[in-house]
Design a protein around this motif. Sequence first.
Motif, PDB file in Angstrom:
ATOM      1  N   PRO A 252       0.808  -1.231   0.000  1.00 22.20           N
ATOM      2  CA  PRO A 252       0.000   0.000   0.000  1.00 22.20           C
ATOM      3  C   PRO A 252       0.836   1.273   0.000  1.00 22.20           C
ATOM      4  N   ILE A 253       1.918   1.290   0.771  1.00 13.10           N
ATOM      5  CA  ILE A 253       2.776   2.477   0.789  1.00 13.10           C
ATOM      6  C   ILE A 253       3.466   2.648  -0.555  1.00 13.10           C
TER       7      ILE A 253
ATOM      8  N   ARG B  47       1.097   3.994  -3.210  1.00 16.77           N
ATOM      9  CA  ARG B  47       0.848   5.439  -3.055  1.00 16.77           C
ATOM     10  C   ARG B  47       2.033   6.247  -3.580  1.00 16.77           C
TER      11      ARG B  47
ATOM     12  N   LEU C 191       2.035   6.014  -7.563  1.00 15.68           N
ATOM     13  CA  LEU C 191       0.828   6.378  -8.304  1.00 15.68           C
ATOM     14  C   LEU C 191       1.061   7.460  -9.360  1.00 15.68           C
TER      15      LEU C 191
ATOM     16  N   GLU D 139      -5.012  10.121  -6.218  1.00 20.73           N
ATOM     17  CA  GLU D 139      -3.876  10.599  -5.419  1.00 20.73           C
ATOM     18  C   GLU D 139      -4.350  11.431  -4.246  1.00 20.73           C
ATOM     19  N   ARG D 140      -5.282  12.349  -4.502  1.00 22.30           N
ATOM     20  CA  ARG D 140      -5.784  13.214  -3.441  1.00 22.30           C
ATOM     21  C   ARG D 140      -6.519  12.401  -2.383  1.00 22.30           C
ATOM     22  N   ARG D 141      -7.263  11.409  -2.845  1.00 22.71           N
ATOM     23  CA  ARG D 141      -8.006  10.564  -1.893  1.00 22.71           C
ATOM     24  C   ARG D 141      -7.048   9.778  -1.000  1.00 22.71           C
ATOM     25  N   LEU D 142      -6.026   9.191  -1.582  1.00 22.32           N
ATOM     26  CA  LEU D 142      -5.083   8.387  -0.804  1.00 22.32           C
ATOM     27  C   LEU D 142      -4.229   9.248   0.119  1.00 22.32           C
ATOM     28  N   SER D 143      -3.940  10.480  -0.307  1.00 24.80           N
ATOM     29  CA  SER D 143      -3.077  11.332   0.508  1.00 24.80           C
ATOM     30  C   SER D 143      -3.818  12.007   1.643  1.00 24.80           C
TER      31      SER D 143
ATOM     32  N   ASP E 141      -6.926  10.672   2.961  1.00 21.72           N
ATOM     33  CA  ASP E 141      -7.878   9.774   3.615  1.00 21.72           C
ATOM     34  C   ASP E 141      -7.556   9.619   5.093  1.00 21.72           C
TER      35      ASP E 141
END
Length: 249
Positions: A146-147, A150, A153, A218-222, A224
């Motif tokens: 997962p890291i 991210r 991406l 990207e915005r969602r993962l950064s 969340d």
Amino acid sequence: MNLGLMFDAMVVLPSGVGLTLTLTVLSLTAGFLLSVPLAFIRAFGRPGLSLAVLSYTYVIRGTPMLVQLFLLYYGLAQIEAVRASIFWVILRDPFWCALLTFSLNSAAHTTEILCRGLQSVPRGVTEAATSLGLKRFQIARLVTFPIAFRISLPAYGNEVVGMIKGSSLASTVTLLEITGMARQMVSTTFAPYEIFIVAGAIYLSLTSIAVKAIQLLERRLSTDGNRVHRHKARWRPPLPDPEITTPPA
């Protein structure tokens, strides 16, 4: 410039969008699924296995995708053993040859992208996961990947855009996607300028949508994790003020 012809192209060419998206989505999906284990081997595997994966990615990334498509579609047809095998049912079909070529190409690029992401994960994170008693597969699935995803991406977004544009090469093996439809119209109208302007506009629209989708992801993962933290903090009761006491005189 013939505006009427451009209008006709705007009506005809979108019929090839479905095949373009099909090739793009399937090749990206197959390439990503193949690249995940290859990226772990490339980043953490034994030297021999890592070198084998590096050789694959080096050859695929270092040669044009058009050459790879021609070798697969036209080259293998020259081998008698291939024509006599059970694989000939697939390899003689231009769709499957294009899909296989695009998938292998996407897998090579995505492997190197994910490999850089895996190598960028701080060692302290995996050491902390190990100290919690997690096994290697659990660490890879729940922590490392997962890291790394991210981190990778933005670069993977470039691969998505490149595959959308690269799908136009399918027209060279008689597939009627956007470029194939455009070439077919040019062969009857002898007006490449107007038609390919419309085709370019369609590709630009598709890539713009893909870029926006990647940016939203990207915005969602950064954010969340920050959103969850703020939500918990909003409902957390305030701490009582400490009472200040003075010692008796």
